[in-house]
Design a protein around this motif. Sequence first.
Motif, PDB file in Angstrom:
ATOM      1  N   UNK A 188      -3.381  36.598  74.584  1.00 45.84           N
ATOM      2  CA  UNK A 188      -2.083  35.924  74.542  1.00 45.84           C
ATOM      3  C   UNK A 188      -1.547  35.613  75.941  1.00 45.84           C
ATOM      4  N   UNK A 189      -1.968  36.357  76.934  1.00 48.55           N
ATOM      5  CA  UNK A 189      -1.448  36.151  78.288  1.00 48.55           C
ATOM      6  C   UNK A 189      -2.179  35.047  79.046  1.00 48.55           C
ATOM      7  N   UNK A 190      -3.336  34.641  78.586  1.00 48.94           N
ATOM      8  CA  UNK A 190      -4.140  33.634  79.272  1.00 48.94           C
ATOM      9  C   UNK A 190      -4.160  32.339  78.472  1.00 48.94           C
ATOM     10  N   UNK A 191      -4.612  31.261  79.101  1.00 48.59           N
ATOM     11  CA  UNK A 191      -4.763  29.997  78.385  1.00 48.59           C
ATOM     12  C   UNK A 191      -6.046  29.269  78.784  1.00 48.59           C
ATOM     13  N   UNK A 192      -6.858  29.888  79.643  1.00 49.73           N
ATOM     14  CA  UNK A 192      -8.171  29.347  79.988  1.00 49.73           C
ATOM     15  C   UNK A 192      -9.211  30.435  79.741  1.00 49.73           C
ATOM     16  N   UNK A 193     -10.232  30.089  78.998  1.00 51.61           N
ATOM     17  CA  UNK A 193     -11.336  31.009  78.729  1.00 51.61           C
ATOM     18  C   UNK A 193     -12.639  30.230  78.782  1.00 51.61           C
ATOM     19  N   UNK A 246      -6.988  27.063  75.706  1.00 53.99           N
ATOM     20  CA  UNK A 246      -6.932  27.567  74.335  1.00 53.99           C
ATOM     21  C   UNK A 246      -5.559  28.155  74.014  1.00 53.99           C
ATOM     22  N   UNK A 247      -5.389  28.392  72.744  1.00 54.70           N
ATOM     23  CA  UNK A 247      -4.223  29.082  72.198  1.00 54.70           C
ATOM     24  C   UNK A 247      -4.762  30.166  71.277  1.00 54.70           C
ATOM     25  N   UNK A 248      -4.248  31.387  71.413  1.00 57.16           N
ATOM     26  CA  UNK A 248      -4.663  32.468  70.520  1.00 57.16           C
ATOM     27  C   UNK A 248      -3.538  32.743  69.532  1.00 57.16           C
ATOM     28  N   UNK A 249      -3.874  32.784  68.254  1.00 55.23           N
ATOM     29  CA  UNK A 249      -2.935  33.226  67.220  1.00 55.23           C
ATOM     30  C   UNK A 249      -3.703  33.530  65.936  1.00 55.23           C
ATOM     31  N   UNK A 250      -3.171  34.471  65.171  1.00 55.72           N
ATOM     32  CA  UNK A 250      -3.746  34.816  63.859  1.00 55.72           C
ATOM     33  C   UNK A 250      -5.240  35.114  63.918  1.00 55.72           C
ATOM     34  N   UNK A 251      -5.643  35.917  64.900  1.00 57.79           N
ATOM     35  CA  UNK A 251      -7.039  36.325  65.062  1.00 57.79           C
ATOM     36  C   UNK A 251      -8.002  35.147  65.211  1.00 57.79           C
ATOM     37  N   UNK A 252      -7.530  34.094  65.889  1.00 54.38           N
ATOM     38  CA  UNK A 252      -8.379  32.920  66.110  1.00 54.38           C
ATOM     39  C   UNK A 252      -8.051  32.279  67.460  1.00 54.38           C
ATOM     40  N   UNK A 295      -2.914  18.417  63.273  1.00 52.05           N
ATOM     41  CA  UNK A 295      -1.729  17.943  63.991  1.00 52.05           C
ATOM     42  C   UNK A 295      -0.858  19.110  64.465  1.00 52.05           C
ATOM     43  N   UNK A 296      -0.675  20.114  63.610  1.00 48.89           N
ATOM     44  CA  UNK A 296       0.141  21.272  63.985  1.00 48.89           C
ATOM     45  C   UNK A 296      -0.490  22.039  65.142  1.00 48.89           C
ATOM     46  N   UNK A 297      -1.802  22.228  65.086  1.00 42.95           N
ATOM     47  CA  UNK A 297      -2.495  22.946  66.152  1.00 42.95           C
ATOM     48  C   UNK A 297      -2.444  22.146  67.450  1.00 42.95           C
ATOM     49  N   UNK A 298      -2.638  20.830  67.374  1.00 45.50           N
ATOM     50  CA  UNK A 298      -2.581  20.002  68.580  1.00 45.50           C
ATOM     51  C   UNK A 298      -1.202  20.117  69.228  1.00 45.50           C
ATOM     52  N   UNK A 343      -0.352  21.637  72.983  1.00 48.48           N
ATOM     53  CA  UNK A 343       0.437  20.915  73.978  1.00 48.48           C
ATOM     54  C   UNK A 343       1.568  21.803  74.490  1.00 48.48           C
ATOM     55  N   UNK A 344       2.269  22.447  73.582  1.00 47.10           N
ATOM     56  CA  UNK A 344       3.394  23.306  73.974  1.00 47.10           C
ATOM     57  C   UNK A 344       2.943  24.506  74.795  1.00 47.10           C
ATOM     58  N   UNK A 345       1.748  25.015  74.539  1.00 44.21           N
ATOM     59  CA  UNK A 345       1.222  26.178  75.267  1.00 44.21           C
ATOM     60  C   UNK A 345       0.663  25.785  76.636  1.00 44.21           C
ATOM     61  N   UNK A 346      -0.041  24.676  76.698  1.00 42.33           N
ATOM     62  CA  UNK A 346      -0.766  24.320  77.913  1.00 42.33           C
ATOM     63  C   UNK A 346       0.094  23.552  78.918  1.00 42.33           C
ATOM     64  N   UNK A 347       0.877  22.591  78.475  1.00 46.23           N
ATOM     65  CA  UNK A 347       1.612  21.724  79.398  1.00 46.23           C
ATOM     66  C   UNK A 347       2.532  22.477  80.359  1.00 46.23           C
ATOM     67  N   UNK A 348       3.251  23.525  79.941  1.00 46.46           N
ATOM     68  CA  UNK A 348       4.099  24.233  80.915  1.00 46.46           C
ATOM     69  C   UNK A 348       3.297  24.899  82.039  1.00 46.46           C
ATOM     70  N   UNK A 349       1.998  25.042  81.864  1.00 51.77           N
ATOM     71  CA  UNK A 349       1.151  25.693  82.864  1.00 51.77           C
ATOM     72  C   UNK A 349       0.457  24.705  83.795  1.00 51.77           C
ATOM     73  N   UNK A 350       0.764  23.420  83.658  1.00 54.21           N
ATOM     74  CA  UNK A 350       0.169  22.437  84.559  1.00 54.21           C
ATOM     75  C   UNK A 350       1.031  22.319  85.803  1.00 54.21           C
ATOM     76  N   UNK A 351       0.414  21.980  86.901  1.00 55.74           N
ATOM     77  CA  UNK A 351       1.130  21.834  88.166  1.00 55.74           C
ATOM     78  C   UNK A 351       1.546  20.396  88.445  1.00 55.74           C
ATOM     79  N   UNK A 352       1.053  19.468  87.651  1.00 59.63           N
ATOM     80  CA  UNK A 352       1.325  18.058  87.905  1.00 59.63           C
ATOM     81  C   UNK A 352       2.192  17.497  86.790  1.00 59.63           C
TER      82      UNK A 352
END
Length: 145
Positions: free
Chosen positions: A15-20, A37-43, A94-97, A101-110
């Motif tokens: 949950x603390x990371x977003x790159x694997x 990636x996004x981790x949730x519900x054992x996936x 669509x929900x996962x996409x 987006x919500x998980x990854x975009x705040x972690x971009x520098x650009x």
Amino acid sequence: MLGELDKKEIVDLLQSQFIGRLGCHLNGKTYIVPINYLYQNNAIYAHSGEGKKIEIMRENPLVCFQVDDIKSMFKWKSAILWGTFEELKGKERQQVMQSLILRIMPNTNEIGRDASHGISPDLHSDLVVYRINIEEGTGRYESHE
């Protein structure tokens, strides 16, 4: 001190990371690539354009996923998980996409950079959105505090 991560510590790490790194294997060749990636519900949830890893996972859905948090040579955590690839369609896709987006975009520098993450899940209808259903895992750490 070296040690093993328990299940809660593995989940916390995921949950603390977003790159694997995703590993897949076909016809005697192993292919390992970094993914957002996004981790949730054992996936593990991720997306990709068509290409080698998607071709391999469609043929052999058994995959391996590795994530780590490395602070220094002597302070790190790492987990390896095994699971099964599953391509997502329709509303779930669509929900996962949107969640990605919500998980990854705040972690971009650009700011404003589109990459493959886009602003809207509909902009990238050609992307493959998938889940890795986790079946087992293990984790290790080193800490000298």
